[in-house]
Motif scaffolding. Sequence first.
Motif, mmCIF file in Angstrom:
data_model
loop_
_atom_site.group_PDB
_atom_site.id
_atom_site.type_symbol
_atom_site.label_atom_id
_atom_site.label_comp_id
_atom_site.label_asym_id
_atom_site.label_seq_id
_atom_site.Cartn_x
_atom_site.Cartn_y
_atom_site.Cartn_z
ATOM 1 N N UNK A 192 7.720 -5.354 -6.312
ATOM 2 C CA UNK A 192 7.456 -5.907 -7.450
ATOM 3 C C UNK A 192 5.815 -5.649 -7.846
ATOM 4 N N UNK A 193 5.095 -6.143 -6.854
ATOM 5 C CA UNK A 193 3.560 -6.242 -6.976
ATOM 6 C C UNK A 193 3.248 -4.549 -7.360
ATOM 7 N N UNK A 194 3.555 -3.723 -6.677
ATOM 8 C CA UNK A 194 3.221 -2.181 -6.736
ATOM 9 C C UNK A 194 3.623 -1.804 -8.042
ATOM 10 N N UNK A 195 4.929 -2.145 -8.553
ATOM 11 C CA UNK A 195 5.121 -1.733 -9.950
ATOM 12 C C UNK A 195 4.222 -2.285 -10.869
ATOM 13 N N UNK A 249 0.862 -1.027 -0.165
ATOM 14 C CA UNK A 249 -0.072 0.075 -0.009
ATOM 15 C C UNK A 249 0.932 1.166 0.020
ATOM 16 N N UNK A 250 1.844 1.245 0.825
ATOM 17 C CA UNK A 250 2.761 2.448 0.995
ATOM 18 C C UNK A 250 3.560 2.595 -0.541
ATOM 19 N N UNK A 251 4.073 1.705 -1.000
ATOM 20 C CA UNK A 251 4.925 1.588 -2.214
ATOM 21 C C UNK A 251 4.011 2.103 -3.128
ATOM 22 N N UNK A 262 10.015 -6.589 0.962
ATOM 23 C CA UNK A 262 10.158 -5.273 0.369
ATOM 24 C C UNK A 262 10.204 -5.716 -0.992
ATOM 25 N N UNK A 263 10.942 -6.618 -1.397
ATOM 26 C CA UNK A 263 10.917 -6.933 -2.737
ATOM 27 C C UNK A 263 9.638 -7.353 -3.337
ATOM 28 N N UNK A 293 13.868 -3.359 -7.677
ATOM 29 C CA UNK A 293 13.816 -4.004 -6.593
ATOM 30 C C UNK A 293 15.160 -5.268 -6.485
ATOM 31 N N UNK A 294 15.414 -5.353 -5.312
ATOM 32 C CA UNK A 294 16.684 -6.442 -5.219
ATOM 33 C C UNK A 294 16.286 -7.449 -4.232
ATOM 34 N N UNK A 295 16.919 -8.722 -4.541
ATOM 35 C CA UNK A 295 16.371 -9.841 -3.480
ATOM 36 C C UNK A 295 15.220 -10.576 -3.490
#
Length: 146
Positions: free
Chosen positions: A143-146, A116-118, A138-139, A132-134
Amino acid sequence: MTLLIMSLSKKNSKVIIDARGKYKLQDNILRGWARVDIVTIVGARPQFIKCSAFSKAINSTHQTAQPLYETIIHTGQHYDSAMSDNFFSELEIPCPKYNLDISNGTHGSSTGRMLEGIEKVLLEESPQGVVVFGDTNSTLSGALAA
């Protein structure tokens, strides 16, 4: 050494950036853009190390005809202020423009809050690319937000 293969916002377009900050395009996707804005998403120690090399490569493009610019989002996944600040300082990583401060809760709840934040930041920034890395929450969220 190739540092990154990054997908941009147009379908099937790739940018390859080497460690010296030189980049080449799979196609002419960047034609007509005066600059390219990229959002990098980090949240854990291994990502900080990878981000350091990537940020240096990005910054080396600023004097080129078509510079790349980076905005960093820190999710706060493995956040400890002393350790995080030390990594950013020692590795000469630019300070994150956004810190989501999401460091507690279950994997599902923290991943959902990160997503949600990203997404909110990406809608505000409207970057041409997201990095995104790794293999962390967070990754996945980035990836989902992008």
